[in-house]
Motif scaffolding. Structure first.
Motif, mmCIF file in Angstrom:
data_model
loop_
_atom_site.group_PDB
_atom_site.id
_atom_site.type_symbol
_atom_site.label_atom_id
_atom_site.label_comp_id
_atom_site.label_asym_id
_atom_site.label_seq_id
_atom_site.Cartn_x
_atom_site.Cartn_y
_atom_site.Cartn_z
ATOM 1 N N UNK A 159 0.788 -1.320 -0.061
ATOM 2 C CA UNK A 159 0.082 -0.111 0.165
ATOM 3 C C UNK A 159 0.903 1.032 0.055
ATOM 4 N N UNK A 160 1.914 1.225 0.434
ATOM 5 C CA UNK A 160 2.982 2.374 0.536
ATOM 6 C C UNK A 160 3.254 2.638 -0.881
ATOM 7 N N UNK A 161 3.176 1.738 -1.767
ATOM 8 C CA UNK A 161 3.651 2.128 -3.152
ATOM 9 C C UNK A 161 2.114 2.269 -4.182
ATOM 10 N N UNK A 162 1.420 1.534 -3.856
ATOM 11 C CA UNK A 162 0.048 1.346 -4.443
ATOM 12 C C UNK A 162 -1.039 2.466 -4.241
ATOM 13 N N UNK A 163 -0.938 2.920 -2.965
ATOM 14 C CA UNK A 163 -1.995 3.815 -2.682
ATOM 15 C C UNK A 163 -1.682 5.346 -2.861
ATOM 16 N N UNK A 164 -0.734 5.628 -3.614
ATOM 17 C CA UNK A 164 -0.526 7.005 -4.351
ATOM 18 C C UNK A 164 -1.818 7.510 -4.903
ATOM 19 N N UNK A 165 -1.935 8.709 -5.053
ATOM 20 C CA UNK A 165 -3.120 9.577 -5.702
ATOM 21 C C UNK A 165 -3.089 8.755 -7.110
ATOM 22 N N UNK A 166 -1.950 8.965 -8.182
ATOM 23 C CA UNK A 166 -2.023 8.375 -9.200
ATOM 24 C C UNK A 166 -2.194 6.859 -9.509
ATOM 25 N N UNK A 167 -1.648 6.119 -8.643
ATOM 26 C CA UNK A 167 -2.192 4.595 -8.692
ATOM 27 C C UNK A 167 -3.557 4.542 -8.388
ATOM 28 N N UNK A 168 -3.803 5.107 -7.232
ATOM 29 C CA UNK A 168 -5.404 4.820 -6.999
ATOM 30 C C UNK A 168 -6.136 5.225 -8.313
ATOM 31 N N UNK A 169 -5.786 6.503 -8.913
ATOM 32 C CA UNK A 169 -6.621 6.738 -10.192
ATOM 33 C C UNK A 169 -6.502 5.779 -11.143
ATOM 34 N N UNK A 170 -5.238 5.306 -11.474
ATOM 35 C CA UNK A 170 -5.008 4.237 -12.532
ATOM 36 C C UNK A 170 -5.862 2.943 -12.170
ATOM 37 N N UNK A 171 -5.990 2.467 -10.768
ATOM 38 C CA UNK A 171 -6.321 1.113 -10.542
ATOM 39 C C UNK A 171 -8.050 1.242 -10.488
ATOM 40 N N UNK A 172 -8.567 2.164 -9.743
ATOM 41 C CA UNK A 172 -9.958 2.587 -9.557
ATOM 42 C C UNK A 172 -10.825 3.560 -9.748
ATOM 43 N N UNK A 173 -10.715 4.094 -10.917
ATOM 44 C CA UNK A 173 -11.080 5.590 -11.313
ATOM 45 C C UNK A 173 -12.790 5.232 -11.285
ATOM 46 N N UNK A 174 -13.244 4.276 -11.369
ATOM 47 C CA UNK A 174 -14.761 4.218 -11.555
ATOM 48 C C UNK A 174 -15.496 3.525 -10.323
ATOM 49 N N UNK A 175 -14.613 3.412 -9.321
ATOM 50 C CA UNK A 175 -15.218 2.807 -7.878
ATOM 51 C C UNK A 175 -15.973 4.114 -7.220
ATOM 52 N N UNK A 176 -17.200 3.522 -7.066
ATOM 53 C CA UNK A 176 -18.140 4.640 -6.486
ATOM 54 C C UNK A 176 -17.957 4.634 -4.715
ATOM 55 N N UNK A 177 -17.940 5.994 -4.404
ATOM 56 C CA UNK A 177 -17.855 6.334 -3.051
ATOM 57 C C UNK A 177 -18.894 7.324 -2.603
ATOM 58 N N UNK A 178 -18.966 7.679 -1.426
ATOM 59 C CA UNK A 178 -19.894 8.507 -0.880
ATOM 60 C C UNK A 178 -19.037 9.763 -0.405
ATOM 61 N N UNK A 179 -19.561 10.934 -0.691
ATOM 62 C CA UNK A 179 -18.668 12.200 -0.448
ATOM 63 C C UNK A 179 -19.529 13.297 0.127
ATOM 64 N N UNK A 180 -18.899 13.996 1.147
ATOM 65 C CA UNK A 180 -19.616 14.854 1.794
ATOM 66 C C UNK A 180 -18.749 15.748 2.722
ATOM 67 N N UNK A 181 -19.172 16.744 3.177
ATOM 68 C CA UNK A 181 -18.778 17.785 4.144
ATOM 69 C C UNK A 181 -18.559 17.108 5.438
ATOM 70 N N UNK A 182 -17.218 17.496 6.241
ATOM 71 C CA UNK A 182 -17.182 17.091 7.493
ATOM 72 C C UNK A 182 -18.231 17.755 8.526
#
Length: 143
Positions: free
Chosen positions: A54-77
Motif C-alpha cells: 500500500x505504501x507504493x500502490x496507494x498514491x493518488x496516481x496509482x489509485x486513479x489508475x487502478x480504481x477510477x470508476x469505484x463509487x464512493x460517498x462524498x460529503x462535508x465534514x
C-alpha cells in the motif's frame, strides 16, 4: 494540498522529543512479543506499514489508475459531524474516485471528503495491507 502533505514520519513529527506524547513507542516486534493488546495499556506502535505494498500502490496516481470508476460517498465534514458516518444517509453524494480527485479534492471551496463506510472495496485493495500485526492477523487468518 496532497503534494504538500508530510511524506514521512520524519517530516510529520516536527522533531518532537519522544517523551512529549508520554506513551511508550514500540516496534511491531515488541508489540507482538509482549502481547500488548492483552495489557490494556495505551502504546504507540511504529512502522506498522513498513513493507506494505500500500505504501507504493496507494498514491493518488496509482489509485486513479487502478480504481477510477469505484463509487464512493462524498460529503462535508461539517454535515457528517452532526450525524456521524453511519447515519449520514442523504448527506452523502455518490461519486467516483476519479471525479472526487479531479473535481473536489483540490478545490479549496469544496469542503468535500470521501466518507463511505460501506465502500465496496475493489479486489486486491486490502491485500496491499499485509501482514497485519497481531492479534488482527490471528483473526484474519483463522476467522
Amino acid at each position: 494540498t496532497w503534494e504538500d502533505a508530510p511524506a514521512s514520519t520524519e517530516e510529520f513529527d516536527h522533531d518532537n522529543d519522544k517523551s512529549v506524547c508520554r506513551l511508550p513507542i514500540i516496534s511491531v516486534e515488541e508489540w507482538e512479543a509482549g502481547r500488548y493488546w492483552e495489557r490494556n495499556e495505551p502504546v504507540l506502535v511504529q512502522n506498522v506499514t513498513d513493507g506494505w505494498a500500500a505504501m507504493e500502490h496507494w498514491t493518488k496516481d496509482e489509485i486513479l489508475r487502478r480504481y477510477p470508476d469505484v463509487r464512493v460517498g462524498m460529503g462535508s465534514s461539517r454535515d457528517l459531524g452532526q450525524t456521524g458516518p453511519d447515519d449520514a444517509g442523504n448527506k452523502l453524494t455518490k461519486t467516483t474516485i476519479q471525479d472526487f480527485v479531479i473535481n473536489h479534492m483540490h478545490d479549496p471551496n469544496s469542503e468535500k471528503y470521501v466518507f463511505d463506510r460501506k465502500l465496496n472495496m475493489p479486489d486486491g485493495l486490502l491485500d496491499d495491507c499485509q501482514p497485519y500485526p497481531m492479534p488482527t492477523r490471528m483473526f484474519a487468518e483463522y476467522g
